[in-house]
Scaffold this motif. Sequence first.
Motif, mmCIF file in Angstrom:
data_model
loop_
_atom_site.group_PDB
_atom_site.id
_atom_site.type_symbol
_atom_site.label_atom_id
_atom_site.label_comp_id
_atom_site.label_asym_id
_atom_site.label_seq_id
_atom_site.Cartn_x
_atom_site.Cartn_y
_atom_site.Cartn_z
ATOM 1 N N TYR A 1 0.835 -1.202 0.000
ATOM 2 C CA TYR A 1 0.000 0.000 0.000
ATOM 3 C C TYR A 1 0.868 1.250 0.000
ATOM 4 O O TYR A 1 0.596 2.206 -0.740
ATOM 5 C CB TYR A 1 -0.927 -0.015 1.215
ATOM 6 C CG TYR A 1 -1.806 1.201 1.296
ATOM 7 C CD1 TYR A 1 -2.962 1.285 0.535
ATOM 8 C CD2 TYR A 1 -1.480 2.280 2.123
ATOM 9 C CE1 TYR A 1 -3.781 2.401 0.593
ATOM 10 C CE2 TYR A 1 -2.279 3.394 2.192
ATOM 11 C CZ TYR A 1 -3.430 3.457 1.426
ATOM 12 O OH TYR A 1 -4.230 4.561 1.472
ATOM 13 N N ARG A 2 1.937 1.240 0.822
ATOM 14 C CA ARG A 2 2.830 2.403 0.866
ATOM 15 C C ARG A 2 3.533 2.620 -0.467
ATOM 16 O O ARG A 2 3.700 3.759 -0.910
ATOM 17 C CB ARG A 2 3.867 2.218 1.972
ATOM 18 C CG ARG A 2 3.319 2.409 3.348
ATOM 19 C CD ARG A 2 4.397 2.260 4.378
ATOM 20 N NE ARG A 2 3.847 2.332 5.721
ATOM 21 C CZ ARG A 2 4.447 1.894 6.782
ATOM 22 N NH1 ARG A 2 5.647 1.333 6.688
ATOM 23 N NH2 ARG A 2 3.883 1.995 7.956
ATOM 24 N N LEU A 3 3.964 1.522 -1.094
ATOM 25 C CA LEU A 3 4.617 1.654 -2.407
ATOM 26 C C LEU A 3 3.644 2.178 -3.456
ATOM 27 O O LEU A 3 3.997 3.010 -4.288
ATOM 28 C CB LEU A 3 5.187 0.312 -2.857
ATOM 29 C CG LEU A 3 6.504 -0.107 -2.255
ATOM 30 C CD1 LEU A 3 6.882 -1.496 -2.713
ATOM 31 C CD2 LEU A 3 7.592 0.881 -2.615
ATOM 32 N N LYS A 4 2.413 1.666 -3.411
ATOM 33 C CA LYS A 4 1.415 2.073 -4.406
ATOM 34 C C LYS A 4 1.077 3.552 -4.304
ATOM 35 O O LYS A 4 0.841 4.216 -5.308
ATOM 36 C CB LYS A 4 0.160 1.228 -4.241
ATOM 37 C CG LYS A 4 -0.884 1.476 -5.277
ATOM 38 C CD LYS A 4 -2.067 0.554 -5.082
ATOM 39 C CE LYS A 4 -3.141 0.820 -6.096
ATOM 40 N NZ LYS A 4 -4.317 -0.020 -5.886
ATOM 41 N N HIS A 5 1.064 4.077 -3.112
ATOM 42 C CA HIS A 5 0.677 5.467 -2.906
ATOM 43 C C HIS A 5 1.850 6.402 -2.645
ATOM 44 O O HIS A 5 1.641 7.527 -2.184
ATOM 45 C CB HIS A 5 -0.334 5.556 -1.764
ATOM 46 C CG HIS A 5 -1.610 4.828 -2.065
ATOM 47 N ND1 HIS A 5 -2.444 5.189 -3.084
ATOM 48 C CD2 HIS A 5 -2.169 3.730 -1.503
ATOM 49 C CE1 HIS A 5 -3.470 4.367 -3.137
ATOM 50 N NE2 HIS A 5 -3.331 3.453 -2.188
ATOM 51 N N ASN A 6 3.039 5.966 -2.949
ATOM 52 C CA ASN A 6 4.228 6.790 -2.763
ATOM 53 C C ASN A 6 4.380 7.727 -3.961
ATOM 54 O O ASN A 6 4.574 7.277 -5.087
ATOM 55 C CB ASN A 6 5.457 5.896 -2.620
ATOM 56 C CG ASN A 6 6.697 6.674 -2.278
ATOM 57 O OD1 ASN A 6 6.730 7.883 -2.362
ATOM 58 N ND2 ASN A 6 7.732 5.948 -1.891
ATOM 59 N N PRO A 7 4.312 9.051 -3.773
ATOM 60 C CA PRO A 7 4.389 9.973 -4.904
ATOM 61 C C PRO A 7 5.766 9.972 -5.581
ATOM 62 O O PRO A 7 5.859 10.148 -6.800
ATOM 63 C CB PRO A 7 4.069 11.339 -4.299
ATOM 64 C CG PRO A 7 4.220 11.183 -2.840
ATOM 65 C CD PRO A 7 4.061 9.742 -2.517
#
Length: 104
Positions: A11-17
């Motif tokens: 989730y963090r990777l997917k939403h990392n700008p």
Amino acid sequence: MIREKIATAAYRLKHNPALRRSLVQMKPKKTVWGFLGIVLFFFVPEIIAFVWGADITAYAHAKMLEVPAEPLATWYELLVMLFEEGGSWVNLGIGCACLVWLFL
């Protein structure tokens, strides 16, 4: 426990700008050069390996017996390692994935 950690990390990777920006910058452009770059880098060497792999390895084996010099012998050993098993399905798969990514 581990499944939750993996889901959280995904989730963090997917939403990392920063990751999104770097993926956009890394994506090949939808031009003829982007298409040709993928084809020439991934597909052409594999086609050569599938079609002429046995001939190239036979030539390299013959030349390795003739050449006593170290740099040329190493070159022929690399040719044998590269072409003795034919083409790589992994490399073709990566090329197909890059083509799909190019046109998305």
